[in-house]
Design a protein around this motif. Structure first.
Motif, mmCIF file in Angstrom:
data_model
loop_
_atom_site.group_PDB
_atom_site.id
_atom_site.type_symbol
_atom_site.label_atom_id
_atom_site.label_comp_id
_atom_site.label_asym_id
_atom_site.label_seq_id
_atom_site.Cartn_x
_atom_site.Cartn_y
_atom_site.Cartn_z
ATOM 1 N N ASP A 152 0.830 -1.205 0.000
ATOM 2 C CA ASP A 152 0.000 0.000 0.000
ATOM 3 C C ASP A 152 0.865 1.256 0.000
ATOM 4 O O ASP A 152 0.609 2.205 -0.755
ATOM 5 C CB ASP A 152 -0.917 -0.003 1.226
ATOM 6 C CG ASP A 152 -1.763 1.250 1.309
ATOM 7 O OD1 ASP A 152 -2.582 1.469 0.406
ATOM 8 O OD2 ASP A 152 -1.605 2.021 2.277
ATOM 9 N N TYR A 155 2.503 1.762 -3.416
ATOM 10 C CA TYR A 155 1.558 2.286 -4.396
ATOM 11 C C TYR A 155 1.347 3.790 -4.203
ATOM 12 O O TYR A 155 1.382 4.568 -5.170
ATOM 13 C CB TYR A 155 0.223 1.557 -4.277
ATOM 14 C CG TYR A 155 -0.858 2.132 -5.168
ATOM 15 C CD1 TYR A 155 -0.870 1.884 -6.528
ATOM 16 C CD2 TYR A 155 -1.858 2.950 -4.625
ATOM 17 C CE1 TYR A 155 -1.860 2.421 -7.350
ATOM 18 C CE2 TYR A 155 -2.837 3.491 -5.430
ATOM 19 C CZ TYR A 155 -2.836 3.226 -6.791
ATOM 20 O OH TYR A 155 -3.802 3.775 -7.602
ATOM 21 N N ARG A 156 1.147 4.194 -2.952
ATOM 22 C CA ARG A 156 0.958 5.615 -2.660
ATOM 23 C C ARG A 156 2.208 6.419 -3.019
ATOM 24 O O ARG A 156 2.108 7.544 -3.518
ATOM 25 C CB ARG A 156 0.616 5.799 -1.179
ATOM 26 C CG ARG A 156 -0.765 5.279 -0.800
ATOM 27 C CD ARG A 156 -0.915 5.160 0.712
ATOM 28 N NE ARG A 156 -0.732 6.446 1.365
ATOM 29 C CZ ARG A 156 -0.608 6.578 2.703
ATOM 30 N NH1 ARG A 156 -0.634 5.510 3.481
ATOM 31 N NH2 ARG A 156 -0.456 7.781 3.226
ATOM 32 N N GLN A 158 4.384 5.720 -5.413
ATOM 33 C CA GLN A 158 4.445 5.847 -6.866
ATOM 34 C C GLN A 158 3.504 6.948 -7.373
ATOM 35 O O GLN A 158 3.864 7.718 -8.269
ATOM 36 C CB GLN A 158 4.080 4.513 -7.519
ATOM 37 C CG GLN A 158 5.124 3.415 -7.312
ATOM 38 C CD GLN A 158 4.646 2.075 -7.822
ATOM 39 O OE1 GLN A 158 3.614 1.975 -8.479
ATOM 40 N NE2 GLN A 158 5.398 1.021 -7.516
ATOM 41 N N GLN A 159 2.319 7.014 -6.787
ATOM 42 C CA GLN A 159 1.363 8.045 -7.191
ATOM 43 C C GLN A 159 1.883 9.449 -6.884
ATOM 44 O O GLN A 159 1.747 10.373 -7.698
ATOM 45 C CB GLN A 159 0.017 7.822 -6.492
ATOM 46 C CG GLN A 159 -0.653 6.503 -6.825
ATOM 47 C CD GLN A 159 -0.868 6.329 -8.316
ATOM 48 O OE1 GLN A 159 -1.440 7.207 -8.977
ATOM 49 N NE2 GLN A 159 -0.422 5.214 -8.864
ATOM 50 N N LEU A 160 2.492 9.607 -5.698
ATOM 51 C CA LEU A 160 3.029 10.911 -5.321
ATOM 52 C C LEU A 160 4.228 11.291 -6.192
ATOM 53 O O LEU A 160 4.396 12.466 -6.555
ATOM 54 C CB LEU A 160 3.433 10.899 -3.841
ATOM 55 C CG LEU A 160 2.321 11.236 -2.852
ATOM 56 C CD1 LEU A 160 2.758 10.955 -1.427
ATOM 57 C CD2 LEU A 160 1.906 12.710 -2.992
ATOM 58 N N GLU A 161 5.065 10.324 -6.505
ATOM 59 C CA GLU A 161 6.223 10.599 -7.362
ATOM 60 C C GLU A 161 5.762 11.107 -8.731
ATOM 61 O O GLU A 161 6.370 12.034 -9.288
ATOM 62 C CB GLU A 161 7.070 9.328 -7.520
ATOM 63 C CG GLU A 161 7.873 8.968 -6.271
ATOM 64 C CD GLU A 161 8.597 7.645 -6.409
ATOM 65 O OE1 GLU A 161 8.184 6.843 -7.296
ATOM 66 O OE2 GLU A 161 9.536 7.394 -5.654
ATOM 67 N N LYS A 162 4.713 10.504 -9.270
ATOM 68 C CA LYS A 162 4.192 10.936 -10.568
ATOM 69 C C LYS A 162 3.626 12.357 -10.485
ATOM 70 O O LYS A 162 3.873 13.198 -11.358
ATOM 71 C CB LYS A 162 3.120 9.973 -11.053
ATOM 72 C CG LYS A 162 3.653 8.590 -11.423
ATOM 73 C CD LYS A 162 2.510 7.661 -11.829
ATOM 74 C CE LYS A 162 3.041 6.276 -12.165
ATOM 75 N NZ LYS A 162 1.940 5.332 -12.523
ATOM 76 N N ARG A 163 2.869 12.636 -9.430
ATOM 77 C CA ARG A 163 2.280 13.974 -9.275
ATOM 78 C C ARG A 163 3.368 15.026 -9.081
ATOM 79 O O ARG A 163 3.293 16.121 -9.627
ATOM 80 C CB ARG A 163 1.322 13.976 -8.081
ATOM 81 C CG ARG A 163 0.043 13.170 -8.310
ATOM 82 C CD ARG A 163 -0.772 13.100 -7.037
ATOM 83 N NE ARG A 163 -1.118 14.431 -6.563
ATOM 84 C CZ ARG A 163 -1.522 14.674 -5.312
ATOM 85 N NH1 ARG A 163 -1.603 13.697 -4.430
ATOM 86 N NH2 ARG A 163 -1.821 15.903 -4.959
ATOM 87 N N TYR A 164 4.381 14.669 -8.297
ATOM 88 C CA TYR A 164 5.472 15.618 -8.043
ATOM 89 C C TYR A 164 6.280 15.872 -9.324
ATOM 90 O O TYR A 164 6.715 16.999 -9.582
ATOM 91 C CB TYR A 164 6.376 15.081 -6.945
ATOM 92 C CG TYR A 164 7.571 15.956 -6.652
ATOM 93 C CD1 TYR A 164 7.411 17.165 -5.984
ATOM 94 C CD2 TYR A 164 8.853 15.579 -7.052
ATOM 95 C CE1 TYR A 164 8.504 17.985 -5.720
ATOM 96 C CE2 TYR A 164 9.948 16.389 -6.788
ATOM 97 C CZ TYR A 164 9.774 17.583 -6.129
ATOM 98 O OH TYR A 164 10.850 18.395 -5.870
ATOM 99 N N ARG A 166 5.139 15.898 -12.307
ATOM 100 C CA ARG A 166 4.347 16.781 -13.180
ATOM 101 C C ARG A 166 4.315 18.215 -12.649
ATOM 102 O O ARG A 166 4.247 19.165 -13.430
ATOM 103 C CB ARG A 166 2.930 16.233 -13.325
ATOM 104 C CG ARG A 166 2.822 14.954 -14.147
ATOM 105 C CD ARG A 166 1.380 14.680 -14.559
ATOM 106 N NE ARG A 166 0.525 14.453 -13.388
ATOM 107 C CZ ARG A 166 0.254 13.253 -12.870
ATOM 108 N NH1 ARG A 166 0.787 12.159 -13.427
ATOM 109 N NH2 ARG A 166 -0.532 13.131 -11.836
ATOM 110 N N TYR A 177 4.003 15.237 -0.210
ATOM 111 C CA TYR A 177 5.088 14.280 -0.455
ATOM 112 C C TYR A 177 5.970 14.146 0.795
ATOM 113 O O TYR A 177 6.322 13.034 1.218
ATOM 114 C CB TYR A 177 5.907 14.771 -1.649
ATOM 115 C CG TYR A 177 6.793 13.732 -2.304
ATOM 116 C CD1 TYR A 177 6.920 12.438 -1.795
ATOM 117 C CD2 TYR A 177 7.512 14.052 -3.463
ATOM 118 C CE1 TYR A 177 7.743 11.496 -2.414
ATOM 119 C CE2 TYR A 177 8.332 13.120 -4.084
ATOM 120 C CZ TYR A 177 8.443 11.849 -3.542
ATOM 121 O OH TYR A 177 9.263 10.916 -4.150
#
Length: 297
Positions: A152, A155-156, A158-164, A166, A177
């Motif tokens: 879990d 996964y969270r 990875q999502q934050l890394e993608k948002r950061y 961008r 983050y």
């Protein structure tokens, strides 16, 4: 009555008994898990007896635990801050760390399952202790919970890394983050090499956050993590920054004393304690506790 008639009658009675057991488990009257219905359905008579026996053992063991722990809860409330309320009865409160030491395997397993169904992330330290238990089933449940938590968090992350990636200059995403990495690292579930890598990333993010807005909390986290990585040069520079901006705050002095102790700088540590006393630096009860080793000397 023919054999067929007797068979149908027994089947009918078996189904009625099974339905009663199912209703008892569903309503919480029977303190056993629903998967035991397979035993009730496919092992007539003996399955019901096994379920009733398990129910009796669990209730008897839980009652003994409750009586033994009432006085302990009154004497030392802080020790049992990691307690939880069983979902099956709101009146039964049991310290999990003590339950792991009990000889009642049924109670241990029941309690560890309640933790898994509640919020395992809040009981990470207890799950780590459960991994060392001599009960194979308890160990299995604890390891399973920790693996799922790790998935879990990954996964969270990875999502934050993608948002950061961008929006690297968005203060809100940067703050989110940083907060997430603080929580993730505090859980202590990362392997040593991965922990160091994530801690370095966390330090870089904190430094960027500090450039956006210098705050005491950010500097505290930055210094703590630099000390954990034994980056003493950078830690000293951050402590100097804290001294310039928050000289009278106990957080600075606690970290500075910790730095001196880890560096084995006895003279600097003694001078710091003397300066605190001379400047009348206020220490809260938490601050006094953190410096108790040196204040008593």
């Amino acid at each position: 009555m023919t054999q067929t008639g007797i068979g149908l009658l027994l089947l009918f009675l078996h189904l009625i008994v099974s339905a009663v057991v199912w209703f008892g488990i569903r309503t919480g009257v029977l303190k056993v898990k629903m998967y035991l219905m397979f035993l009730v359905l496919f092992v007539p008579f003996w399955g019901v007896l096994c379920v009733l026996f398990l129910h009796t053992q669990i209730c008897a063991g839980a009652d003994n635990v409750r009586q033994a722990d009432v006085e302990k809860l009154k004497v030392n409330e802080e020790r049992y801050k990691n307690i939880f309320v069983s979902q099956e009865t709101k009146e039964q409160v049991v310290p999990l760390e003590d339950a792991l030491l009990l000889n009642e395997a049924g109670v241990r397993r029941e309690l560890i399952m309640d933790v898994l169904n509640d919020n395992p992330g809040e009981y990470m330290e207890l799950l780590k202790k459960a991994r060392m238990n001599d009960d194979v089933e308890v160990v299995h449940y604890a390891i399973t919970a920790m693996v799922e938590l790790s998935k879990d968090y990954d996964y969270r992350l990875q999502q934050l890394e993608k948002r950061y990636a961008r929006h690297p200059e968005d203060p809100a995403i940067l703050a989110e983050y940083c907060d997430f990495l603080e929580e993730y690292l505090d859980q202590g579930i990362l392997e040593a090499q991965m922990e160091q890598m994530q801690r370095r990333q966390y330090i870089q993010l904190l430094q960027k956050r500090k450039k956006q807005r210098a705050e005491l909390h950010t500097s505290i986290l930055l210094t703590e993590n630099l000390l954990k990585l034994k980056a003493y040069g950078e830690a000293y520079e951050e402590l100097q920054f804290m001294r310039e901006h928050w000289y009278r705050r106990e957080e600075y002095w606690i970290l500075y004393v910790k730095y001196c102790a880890e560096q084995k700088q006895g003279r600097a540590l003694a001078q710091a304690l003397s300066e605190m006393k001379r400047e009348h630096i206020y220490l809260s009860s938490k601050g006094k506790e953190a410096l108790a080793l040196w204040l008593d000397t």
